[in-house]
Design a protein around this motif. Structure first.
Motif, PDB file in Angstrom:
ATOM      1  N   GLU A 115      -0.186   5.724   9.321  1.00 26.54           N
ATOM      2  CA  GLU A 115      -1.435   5.047   8.955  1.00 26.54           C
ATOM      3  C   GLU A 115      -1.287   3.533   9.074  1.00 26.54           C
ATOM      4  O   GLU A 115      -2.202   2.844   9.544  1.00 26.54           O
ATOM      5  CB  GLU A 115      -1.844   5.440   7.532  1.00 26.54           C
ATOM      6  CG  GLU A 115      -2.324   6.878   7.420  1.00 26.54           C
ATOM      7  CD  GLU A 115      -2.498   7.331   5.981  1.00 26.54           C
ATOM      8  OE1 GLU A 115      -3.196   8.332   5.759  1.00 26.54           O
ATOM      9  OE2 GLU A 115      -1.906   6.698   5.068  1.00 26.54           O
ATOM     10  N   VAL A 116      -0.154   3.016   8.635  1.00 26.78           N
ATOM     11  CA  VAL A 116       0.092   1.580   8.767  1.00 26.78           C
ATOM     12  C   VAL A 116       0.112   1.187  10.236  1.00 26.78           C
ATOM     13  O   VAL A 116      -0.500   0.199  10.643  1.00 26.78           O
ATOM     14  CB  VAL A 116       1.422   1.181   8.088  1.00 26.78           C
ATOM     15  CG1 VAL A 116       1.809  -0.250   8.446  1.00 26.78           C
ATOM     16  CG2 VAL A 116       1.311   1.329   6.579  1.00 26.78           C
ATOM     17  N   THR A 150       0.839  -1.205   0.000  1.00 25.41           N
ATOM     18  CA  THR A 150       0.000   0.000   0.000  1.00 25.41           C
ATOM     19  C   THR A 150       0.870   1.249   0.000  1.00 25.41           C
ATOM     20  O   THR A 150       2.084   1.185   0.216  1.00 25.41           O
ATOM     21  CB  THR A 150      -0.927   0.052   1.233  1.00 25.41           C
ATOM     22  OG1 THR A 150      -0.155   0.382   2.397  1.00 25.41           O
ATOM     23  CG2 THR A 150      -1.636  -1.278   1.455  1.00 25.41           C
ATOM     24  N   LYS A 188      -3.330   0.944  11.663  1.00 21.13           N
ATOM     25  CA  LYS A 188      -4.092  -0.199  11.158  1.00 21.13           C
ATOM     26  C   LYS A 188      -3.721  -1.501  11.861  1.00 21.13           C
ATOM     27  O   LYS A 188      -4.484  -2.468  11.819  1.00 21.13           O
ATOM     28  CB  LYS A 188      -3.891  -0.345   9.654  1.00 21.13           C
ATOM     29  CG  LYS A 188      -4.634   0.695   8.831  1.00 21.13           C
ATOM     30  CD  LYS A 188      -4.480   0.441   7.344  1.00 21.13           C
ATOM     31  CE  LYS A 188      -5.287   1.455   6.538  1.00 21.13           C
ATOM     32  NZ  LYS A 188      -5.159   1.230   5.071  1.00 21.13           N
ATOM     33  N   ASP A 220       0.019   3.711   2.108  1.00 27.49           N
ATOM     34  CA  ASP A 220      -0.279   4.320   3.401  1.00 27.49           C
ATOM     35  C   ASP A 220       0.997   4.854   4.045  1.00 27.49           C
ATOM     36  O   ASP A 220       2.074   4.278   3.901  1.00 27.49           O
ATOM     37  CB  ASP A 220      -0.913   3.291   4.343  1.00 27.49           C
ATOM     38  CG  ASP A 220      -2.291   2.847   3.877  1.00 27.49           C
ATOM     39  OD1 ASP A 220      -2.868   3.532   3.013  1.00 27.49           O
ATOM     40  OD2 ASP A 220      -2.779   1.819   4.376  1.00 27.49           O
ATOM     41  N   THR A 221       0.855   5.960   4.780  1.00 21.59           N
ATOM     42  CA  THR A 221       2.009   6.488   5.496  1.00 21.59           C
ATOM     43  C   THR A 221       2.380   5.538   6.628  1.00 21.59           C
ATOM     44  O   THR A 221       1.598   4.661   7.013  1.00 21.59           O
ATOM     45  CB  THR A 221       1.693   7.872   6.089  1.00 21.59           C
ATOM     46  OG1 THR A 221       0.683   7.726   7.099  1.00 21.59           O
ATOM     47  CG2 THR A 221       1.224   8.831   5.011  1.00 21.59           C
TER      48      THR A 221
END
Length: 291
Positions: free
Chosen positions: A250-251, A244, A254, A246-247
């Protein structure tokens, strides 16, 4: 795919075998064999290899991820997986890993698959000499095998798997209490990685005291439950970083780390690198990936 860093001692070796039609006619045949003296930076990430991999740890320790499961490999333990799905393994916290390994395949795997490969559990061998002697015999084989040697090799491989099966049975008989609870907890952890969970939830789920739970979980999995939780979260984070945009923050969110600093700290503790560096190196390695 295949990604790796061969941070290993010069005394390590690999031997690739020719599995011709004659070799494949036996129940089991050898594909590749090796003895690695791995250092801190060693890792392998792979999928799509159509063979079983048996790993036996002589000293130090390693960590293995396979089918959303994680286990720690300590001296005197053996584990076997089938390599068609994504898996990775690397040197553990000790900073060194003395590892004997063999890739094998054949119809003879079928009977061993359910008991040995349905769950990722290192099997503690009650007598390591039998496994080490089997590896010594395989090491003496030539890369191109005659029919008698092929038959002998099949017999040796079968004996190695049988040795593991016998020791698995002994382990299960000695540890009936707690096995179902540990399995339930590992499933719970995988299903709730992104949530704020910890020992309080684990105790409530298993109905065990904190100290007894830590004891039996470490006995079966190799690490305490909270360490296993972080290993699973970091494994999932690796997948997100590779697949992904995602920053890093963000990772981390998650996989259950609301604080980016905590995410980076745990990532570096387990893998020895930062999430950003891991992503950069993975992109670079993928350009050189072997299909």
């Amino acid at each position: 795919m295949l990604e790796y860093c061969l941070d290993i001692s010069p005394k390590s070796y690999t031997n690739v075998f020719t599995a011709d039609e004659s070799a494949r006619s036996f129940p089991l045949y050898i594909v590749e064999l090796g003895h690695f003296y791995a250092n801190q930076g060693y890792f392998t990430r792979r999928d799509g290899k159509m063979s079983a991999l048996l790993m036996y740890t002589r000293a130090g320790n390693g960590v293995l991820h396979w089918k959303n499961q994680v286990c720690n490999l300590y001296p005197g333990t053996a584990v076997v997986i089938y390599c068609d799905t994504f898996h990775q393994y690397y040197t553990g916290d000790s900073g060194e890993w003395d590892l004997l390994w063999v890739h094998m395949d054949g119809m003879g795997l079928k009977g061993f698959a359910a008991p040995l490969m349905d769950r990722l559990t290192p099997i503690r061998l009650h007598s390591v000499s039998e496994m080490e002697e089997a590896f010594k015999r395989l090491e003496s084989m030539k890369s191109s095998l005659g029919i008698v040697t092929q038959a002998e090799t099949s017999h040796i491989l079968n004996g190695m798997l049988l040795n593991m099966l016998k020791n698995l049975h002994k382990t299960d008989q000695k540890d009936v209490n707690g096995h179902s609870e540990v399995r339930l907890l590992t499933e719970y952890i995988h299903e709730h990685l992104s949530e704020d969970i910890g020992m309080a939830e684990f105790e409530k789920l298993t109905h065990f005291s904190k100290y007894y739970l830590i004891h039996i979980f470490r006995q079966q999995i190799g690490v305490p439950p909270y360490r296993y939780l972080h290993q699973c979260r970091i494994q999932r984070a690796q997948e997100l970083l590779r697949t992904t945009d995602d920053t890093v923050s963000e990772v981390g969110a998650k996989v259950g780390y609301m604080n980016p600093v905590s995410f980076i700290r745990h990532f570096q503790s387990i893998l020895g690198t930062t999430p950003a560096r891991y992503r950069k190196e993975s992109i670079h390695l993928c350009l050189k990936t072997v299909p």
